[in-house]
Design an enzyme around this catalytic site. Structure first.
Site, PDB file in Angstrom:
ATOM      1  N   ARG A 186       0.817  -1.228   0.000  1.00  0.00           N
ATOM      2  CA  ARG A 186       0.000   0.000   0.000  1.00  0.00           C
ATOM      3  C   ARG A 186       0.847   1.274   0.000  1.00  0.00           C
ATOM      4  O   ARG A 186       0.562   2.219   0.750  1.00  0.00           O
ATOM      5  CB  ARG A 186      -0.971   0.029   1.184  1.00  0.00           C
ATOM      6  CG  ARG A 186      -1.904  -1.153   1.267  1.00  0.00           C
ATOM      7  CD  ARG A 186      -2.902  -1.227   0.115  1.00  0.00           C
ATOM      8  NE  ARG A 186      -3.553  -2.530   0.100  1.00  0.00           N
ATOM      9  CZ  ARG A 186      -3.144  -3.547  -0.660  1.00  0.00           C
ATOM     10  NH1 ARG A 186      -2.119  -3.420  -1.469  1.00  0.00           N
ATOM     11  NH2 ARG A 186      -3.780  -4.686  -0.619  1.00  0.00           N
ATOM     12  N   SER A 235     -10.418   0.278   4.323  1.00  0.00           N
ATOM     13  CA  SER A 235      -9.665  -0.184   5.493  1.00  0.00           C
ATOM     14  C   SER A 235      -9.010   0.994   6.198  1.00  0.00           C
ATOM     15  O   SER A 235      -8.327   1.793   5.580  1.00  0.00           O
ATOM     16  CB  SER A 235      -8.571  -1.171   5.081  1.00  0.00           C
ATOM     17  OG  SER A 235      -9.131  -2.334   4.544  1.00  0.00           O
ATOM     18  N   GLU A 305      -3.892   2.953   7.625  1.00  0.00           N
ATOM     19  CA  GLU A 305      -3.716   2.883   6.179  1.00  0.00           C
ATOM     20  C   GLU A 305      -4.327   4.139   5.562  1.00  0.00           C
ATOM     21  O   GLU A 305      -3.859   4.663   4.562  1.00  0.00           O
ATOM     22  CB  GLU A 305      -4.415   1.636   5.630  1.00  0.00           C
ATOM     23  CG  GLU A 305      -4.057   1.372   4.188  1.00  0.00           C
ATOM     24  CD  GLU A 305      -5.222   0.917   3.336  1.00  0.00           C
ATOM     25  OE1 GLU A 305      -4.988   0.660   2.163  1.00  0.00           O
ATOM     26  OE2 GLU A 305      -6.359   0.837   3.826  1.00  0.00           O
TER      27      GLU A 305
HETATM   28  N1  EPU Z   1     -12.398 -10.341   9.989  1.00  0.00           N
HETATM   29  C1  EPU Z   1     -13.044 -10.437  11.190  1.00  0.00           C
HETATM   30  N2  EPU Z   1     -14.000  -9.505  11.501  1.00  0.00           N
HETATM   31  C2  EPU Z   1     -14.321  -8.514  10.658  1.00  0.00           C
HETATM   32  C3  EPU Z   1     -13.652  -8.424   9.419  1.00  0.00           C
HETATM   33  C4  EPU Z   1     -12.694  -9.358   9.100  1.00  0.00           C
HETATM   34  O1  EPU Z   1     -12.762 -11.324  11.986  1.00  0.00           O
HETATM   35  O2  EPU Z   1     -15.186  -7.716  11.018  1.00  0.00           O
HETATM   36  C5  EPU Z   1     -11.424 -11.367   9.633  1.00  0.00           C
HETATM   37  C6  EPU Z   1     -11.958 -12.177   8.475  1.00  0.00           C
HETATM   38  O3  EPU Z   1     -12.707 -13.265   8.922  1.00  0.00           O
HETATM   39  C7  EPU Z   1     -10.716 -12.612   7.766  1.00  0.00           C
HETATM   40  C8  EPU Z   1      -9.713 -11.523   8.064  1.00  0.00           C
HETATM   41  O4  EPU Z   1     -10.244 -10.766   9.141  1.00  0.00           O
HETATM   42  O5  EPU Z   1     -10.238 -13.813   8.312  1.00  0.00           O
HETATM   43  C9  EPU Z   1      -9.386 -10.657   6.870  1.00  0.00           C
HETATM   44  O6  EPU Z   1     -10.536  -9.985   6.441  1.00  0.00           O
HETATM   45  P1  EPU Z   1     -10.860  -9.775   4.891  1.00  0.00           P
HETATM   46  O7  EPU Z   1     -10.782 -11.093   4.207  1.00  0.00           O
HETATM   47  O8  EPU Z   1     -12.112  -9.020   4.808  1.00  0.00           O
HETATM   48  O9  EPU Z   1      -9.672  -8.915   4.297  1.00  0.00           O
HETATM   49  P2  EPU Z   1      -8.853  -7.716   4.921  1.00  0.00           P
HETATM   50  O10 EPU Z   1      -7.461  -8.188   5.113  1.00  0.00           O
HETATM   51  O11 EPU Z   1      -9.543  -7.106   6.073  1.00  0.00           O
HETATM   52  C10 EPU Z   1      -7.950  -6.680   2.671  1.00  0.00           C
HETATM   53  C11 EPU Z   1      -7.735  -5.243   2.247  1.00  0.00           C
HETATM   54  C12 EPU Z   1      -9.021  -4.674   1.660  1.00  0.00           C
HETATM   55  C13 EPU Z   1      -9.471  -5.553   0.511  1.00  0.00           C
HETATM   56  C14 EPU Z   1      -9.663  -6.979   1.014  1.00  0.00           C
HETATM   57  C15 EPU Z   1     -10.031  -7.931  -0.093  1.00  0.00           C
HETATM   58  C16 EPU Z   1      -6.051  -4.328   3.753  1.00  0.00           C
HETATM   59  C17 EPU Z   1      -5.786  -3.494   4.961  1.00  0.00           C
HETATM   60  N3  EPU Z   1      -7.336  -4.462   3.399  1.00  0.00           N
HETATM   61  O12 EPU Z   1      -8.894  -6.643   3.732  1.00  0.00           O
HETATM   62  O13 EPU Z   1      -8.710  -3.394   1.167  1.00  0.00           O
HETATM   63  O14 EPU Z   1     -10.671  -5.069  -0.027  1.00  0.00           O
HETATM   64  O15 EPU Z   1      -8.430  -7.453   1.602  1.00  0.00           O
HETATM   65  O16 EPU Z   1      -8.979  -8.168  -0.932  1.00  0.00           O
HETATM   66  O17 EPU Z   1      -5.119  -4.820   3.132  1.00  0.00           O
HETATM   67  C18 EPU Z   1      -8.767  -1.051   1.473  1.00  0.00           C
HETATM   68  O18 EPU Z   1      -7.558  -1.096   1.221  1.00  0.00           O
HETATM   69  O19 EPU Z   1      -9.364   0.018   1.728  1.00  0.00           O
HETATM   70  C19 EPU Z   1      -9.506  -2.305   1.465  1.00  0.00           C
HETATM   71  C20 EPU Z   1     -10.795  -2.361   1.723  1.00  0.00           C
END
Ligand code: EPU
Length: 329
Positions: A186, A235, A305
């Site tokens: 990022r 995020s 972020e």
């Molecule tokens: N989780 C929870 N509770 C929640 C949300 C998530 O326990 O309320 C757990 C999920 O179960 C999962 C893990 O956290 O095991 C990761 O969550 P998710 O799969 O939703 O992905 P993320 O890592 O939170 C990243 C990017 C997003 C992008 C998604 C999909 C970052 C900081 N965020 O989210 O990017 O859309 O992957 O590829 O890298 C952004 O950059 O603004 C953004 C939304």
């Protein structure tokens, strides 16, 4: 809102003369960022091409005026006192979208910084070109996306770009090959300040139906797992090395925590949503609460972020207090 006379008044007049209706005083930033919060920018300039950008840099050269580059504002919190100095609005002009044959059967796409990522994903899908499916559902412009190395687990700008053209504050337009650029998780680290003006992407022939399916699946997945009905900035925190921020926040019991009308989303806890009428101060206070609690529970320091810019309001000139400026759990 009244400010003391700006030390940059003479410069602002010059900018108004040079940019006409593309120069705007006291430009409300809350209308320009997804979160819908924040005070005005003293001066907002929207250059529409490289020459305009070079003119702008020539005029501000040596003035010491602070500058900030604005794209779609999808990853931004502007504080309630607004932004002093010049905001460079990179959402107008800069809209080229040109496909051309590349080596080894690849297709190259030259795309202007102000184009929405969404348009690029769609233009590739229409032509059966693979390589940008990871961008499905990513908000914002190509310029902002390159600067922040937007992406998902499936791909990012760093992995798709061949070269990036930038303008530096000394007016130089330079094209950097991919291997000259230090992309990060990022982010994009450069030794000099820069504005991205276009990118060159590498695509390949694909199966149109499979491309369409990948895009539809990604958007459906996002709609289910991320809150889109309310203003947010995606995020809020970077994922730390060992566990996703969303999970850490959720496990710390912070889902639904509120400060005023800013709330930790109950759909995805790494999102803060504006329930309507939140102040930037509420969001920032809530970010602090989440960080402190995650540190307490998990011993992990979350890093934002989302980008925070601008100033808090003057004591004498406070932002209107919301009706419920209290913390709720
Ligand atoms: N989780 C929870 N509770 C929640 C949300 C998530 O326990 O309320 C757990 C999920 O179960 C999962 C893990 O956290 O095991 C990761 O969550 P998710 O799969 O939703 O992905 P993320 O890592 O939170 C990243 C990017 C997003 C992008 C998604 C999909 C970052 C900081 N965020 O989210 O990017 O859309 O992957 O590829 O890298 C952004 O950059 O603004 C953004 C939304």
């Amino acid at each position: 809102m009244t400010h003391a006379a700006s030390p940059y008044e003479a410069l602002y007049r010059d900018l108004e003369r040079a940019f006409g209706d593309r120069a705007l005083r006291d430009a409300p930033m809350s209308e320009r960022i997804n979160f819908r919060v924040g005070g005005p920018a003293d001066m907002l300039i929207a250059p529409t091409d490289v020459e305009g950008l070079q003119t702008l840099f020539r005029l501000i050269d040596g003035s010491g005026v602070p500058t900030f580059i604005l794209a779609s504002g999808t990853n931004l919190v502007v504080r309630d006192g607004g932004i002093r100095g010049v905001v460079i609005d990179m959402t107008r002009g800069f809209d080229e979208l040109e496909f051309s044959p590349g080596p080894n059967g690849a297709t190259h796409l030259r795309v202007g910084a102000a184009r929405q990522v969404r348009d690029v994903v769609e233009a590739c899908a229409e032509r059966g070109l693979a390589g940008m499916e990871w961008g499905a559902g990513i908000p914002g412009t190509v310029g902002g996306g390159i600067k922040g190395n937007a992406g998902t687990r499936d791909g990012d700008f760093a992995g798709t770009l061949i070269e990036v053209a930038m303008v530096h504050p000394d007016g130089e337009l330079r094209v950097y090959a991919r291997d000259e650029l230090r992309f990060e998780y990022r982010g994009l680290a450069m030794d000099r300040p820069f504005i991205v003006v276009r990118g060159l992407l590498r695509l390949r022939d694909g199966d149109p139906a499979a491309i369409r399916r990948a895009i539809d699946d990604m958007i459906a997945w996002r709609n289910q797992r991320q809150p889109y009905e309310m203003p947010s900035a995606g995020s809020i925190f970077k994922n730390p090395e060992h566990a996703p921020a969303g999970r850490l926040i959720d496990q710390a019991g912070l889902k639904g925590t509120r400060v005023g009308n800013a709330m930790v989303s109950d759909v995805h806890t790494n999102f803060i949503v504006n329930l309507g009428g939140a102040r930037a101060a509420d969001i920032i206070e809530l970010i602090g609460i989440v960080k402190a609690r995650v540190l307490e529970v998990h011993g992990i320091e979350l890093r934002t972020e989302v980008i925070l810019v601008g100033e808090d309001p003057d004591e004498a000139d406070p932002a209107p207090a919301p009706e419920a400026a209290h913390v709720e759990r």
